[in-house]
Design an enzyme around this catalytic site. Structure first.
Site, PDB file in Angstrom:
ATOM      1  N   ASN A   8     -12.985 -11.785 -16.681  1.00  0.00           N
ATOM      2  CA  ASN A   8     -13.917 -10.905 -15.962  1.00  0.00           C
ATOM      3  C   ASN A   8     -13.210 -10.420 -14.699  1.00  0.00           C
ATOM      4  OD1 ASN A   8     -15.987  -9.727 -14.526  1.00  0.00           O
ATOM      5  ND2 ASN A   8     -17.112 -11.635 -14.149  1.00  0.00           N
ATOM      6  N   LYS A  10     -14.241  -8.344 -12.632  1.00  0.00           N
ATOM      7  CA  LYS A  10     -15.219  -8.014 -11.570  1.00  0.00           C
ATOM      8  C   LYS A  10     -14.895  -6.633 -10.977  1.00  0.00           C
ATOM      9  CE  LYS A  10     -15.842 -12.903 -10.759  1.00  0.00           C
ATOM     10  NZ  LYS A  10     -16.419 -13.918  -9.921  1.00  0.00           N
ATOM     11  N   HIS A  94     -24.678 -12.362 -15.314  1.00  0.00           N
ATOM     12  CA  HIS A  94     -23.716 -13.058 -14.452  1.00  0.00           C
ATOM     13  C   HIS A  94     -24.425 -13.444 -13.151  1.00  0.00           C
ATOM     14  CE1 HIS A  94     -20.280 -13.852 -11.879  1.00  0.00           C
ATOM     15  NE2 HIS A  94     -19.569 -14.005 -12.980  1.00  0.00           N
ATOM     16  N   GLU A  96     -23.577 -13.315 -10.196  1.00  0.00           N
ATOM     17  CA  GLU A  96     -23.473 -12.337  -9.100  1.00  0.00           C
ATOM     18  C   GLU A  96     -24.509 -11.234  -9.264  1.00  0.00           C
ATOM     19  OE1 GLU A  96     -19.246 -11.706  -9.454  1.00  0.00           O
ATOM     20  OE2 GLU A  96     -18.913 -13.730  -8.677  1.00  0.00           O
ATOM     21  N   GLU A 164     -21.962 -21.266 -16.323  1.00  0.00           N
ATOM     22  CA  GLU A 164     -21.165 -21.046 -15.120  1.00  0.00           C
ATOM     23  C   GLU A 164     -21.938 -21.559 -13.904  1.00  0.00           C
ATOM     24  OE1 GLU A 164     -18.183 -17.642 -15.613  1.00  0.00           O
ATOM     25  OE2 GLU A 164     -20.084 -16.725 -15.106  1.00  0.00           O
ATOM     26  N   GLY A 170     -15.570 -18.841  -8.215  1.00  0.00           N
ATOM     27  CA  GLY A 170     -14.757 -18.282  -7.139  1.00  0.00           C
ATOM     28  C   GLY A 170     -14.547 -19.218  -5.962  1.00  0.00           C
ATOM     29  N   SER A 209     -14.050 -21.278 -11.737  1.00  0.00           N
ATOM     30  CA  SER A 209     -12.749 -21.721 -11.221  1.00  0.00           C
ATOM     31  C   SER A 209     -11.853 -22.340 -12.296  1.00  0.00           C
ATOM     32  CB  SER A 209     -12.941 -22.686 -10.043  1.00  0.00           C
ATOM     33  OG  SER A 209     -13.561 -22.014  -8.958  1.00  0.00           O
ATOM     34  N   GLY A 231     -11.270 -15.086 -11.198  1.00  0.00           N
ATOM     35  CA  GLY A 231     -10.070 -14.899 -10.375  1.00  0.00           C
ATOM     36  C   GLY A 231      -8.763 -15.020 -11.137  1.00  0.00           C
TER      37      GLY A 231
END
Ligand code: PEP
Length: 249
Positions: A8, A10, A94, A96, A164, A170, A209, A231
Site C-alpha cells: 500500500n 498510500k 483502511h 486511515e 491491521e 506506521g 510495520s 512503509g
C-alpha cells in the site's frame, strides 16, 4: 493456500519516482513470483503503474473506492473505474480512512459490495486501537468490525481480510506472533461461522510495520496468509524480502 503480499503506497509517489520503484520491483519479479503480489499505488498513478507492471505477474489495486458505481461524488473513485484501469483488488476500510473520513463498518461493507459488483477483490481492513487493546477489547472490536464490514456474497475469490492493529501501522511497533495468532484464529472461526467451509479459504493478511526483518516470523503464524505492507512497500529491496517470506507461508 498461496500467500498474498500487498503493498500500500498510500499518498506517496509522483510518476518519476514511482516508475523507478516499479522498475526495481519488476527486476526482482523477473526471477518469478514466490507468492501472489499486489501493488496499490495512489489513484493518480494506477494507469501508469498498470503499464509499468505489465507482464510482471504483479497485479494492481486501488486504496479505496466509493460505494456507488457512478454519480455526483466529486473527487471520489468508483470501483468500475479501478477495474477499467486494470485493477484486480481494492483496499476498503483502511484505518486511515476509518479515522480521517469517519468510515463506518456499514459504509465499508457497501464499498466491498461495490468492489464485488465491479469484479474486484475487496481487501477489508480491521484492527483495534491502542486503547481498545489496553482495555482488553481487541477481540471484541475486531470481531464486531468483521461482522459489520463483510458484505453479503463474500467468497474466498472476492474477499480478503486484513488484520491491521491501528497502533502497529506506521509506528514500528509490531504485534507479537502470539497476538496475531489469537486474532487470526478468531477471524478464521468467525469467517467459517459466516461462510461455512468457504471461510477456511478466505485469505487473512496481517499488516502493521511488517518489514524485511520480521516478515518470516509473522508470515509463519497460523492463519496468516500474507501481509499488507505500508512503509516497507516503498523500498523495493525490503518489499521483496517480505514477498520472499510469502514463499513458505
Ligand atoms: C498499512 O498502512 O496498511 C500498513 C500496514 O502500514 P505500515 O506497514 O507502514 O505499518
Amino acid at each position: 493456500m498461496r500467500s498474498l503480499v500487498a503493498g500500500n503506497w498510500k499518498m506517496n509517489g509522483l510518476a518519476s519516482d514511482a516508475l523507478d520503484r516499479a522498475q526495481a520491483i519488476c527486476a526482482k519479479a523477473g526471477d518469478g513470483l514466490p507468492c501472489d503480489v499486489l501493488v496499490c499505488p495512489p489513484a493518480t498513478l494506477i494507469g501508469t503503474m498498470t503499464r509499468a507492471f505489465q507482464d510482471s505477474g504483479i497485479t494492481l489495486g486501488g486504496q479505496d473506492c466509493h460505494a456507488e458505481d457512478s454519480g455526483a461524488y466529486t473527487g471520489d473513485v468508483a470501483a468500475p473505474m479501478l477495474a477499467d484501469l486494470g485493477c484486480s483488488h481494492v483496499i476498503v476500510g483502511h484505518s486511515e480512512r476509518r479515522r480521517d473520513h469517519a468510515e463506518s463498518d456499514a459504509l465499508i461493507a457497501s464499498k466491498a459490495a461495490a468492489a464485488h459488483r465491479a469484479g474486484l477483490v475487496a481487501i477489508i481492513c480491521l484492527g483495534e486501537s491502542a486503547t481498545e487493546r489496553e482495555e482488553g477489547r481487541a477481540s471484541d472490536v475486531v470481531s464486531a468490525q468483521l461482522a459489520g464490514s463483510l458484505p453479503p456474497g463474500a467468497t474466498p475469490d472476492n474477499t480478503v481480510v486484513a488484520y491491521e492493529p491501528v497502533w502497529a501501522i506506521g509506528t514500528g511497533n509490531t504485534a507479537t506472533p502470539a497476538d496475531v495468532a489469537e486474532i487470526h484464529a478468531l477471524l478464521r472461526q468467525q469467517l467459517v461461522a459466516a461462510l461455512g467451509e468457504d471461510g477456511n479459504n478466505v485469505r487473512l493478511l496481517y499488516g502493521g510495520s511488517v518489514n524485511a526483518g520480521n516478515a518470516d516470523e509473522l508470515l509463519a503464524v497460523d492463519h496468516v496468509n500474507g501481509a499488507l505492507v505500508g512503509g516497507a512497500s516503498l523500498k523495493p529491496d525490503d518489499f521483496w524480502a517480505i514477498v520472499s517470506a510469502g514463499r513458505s507461508a
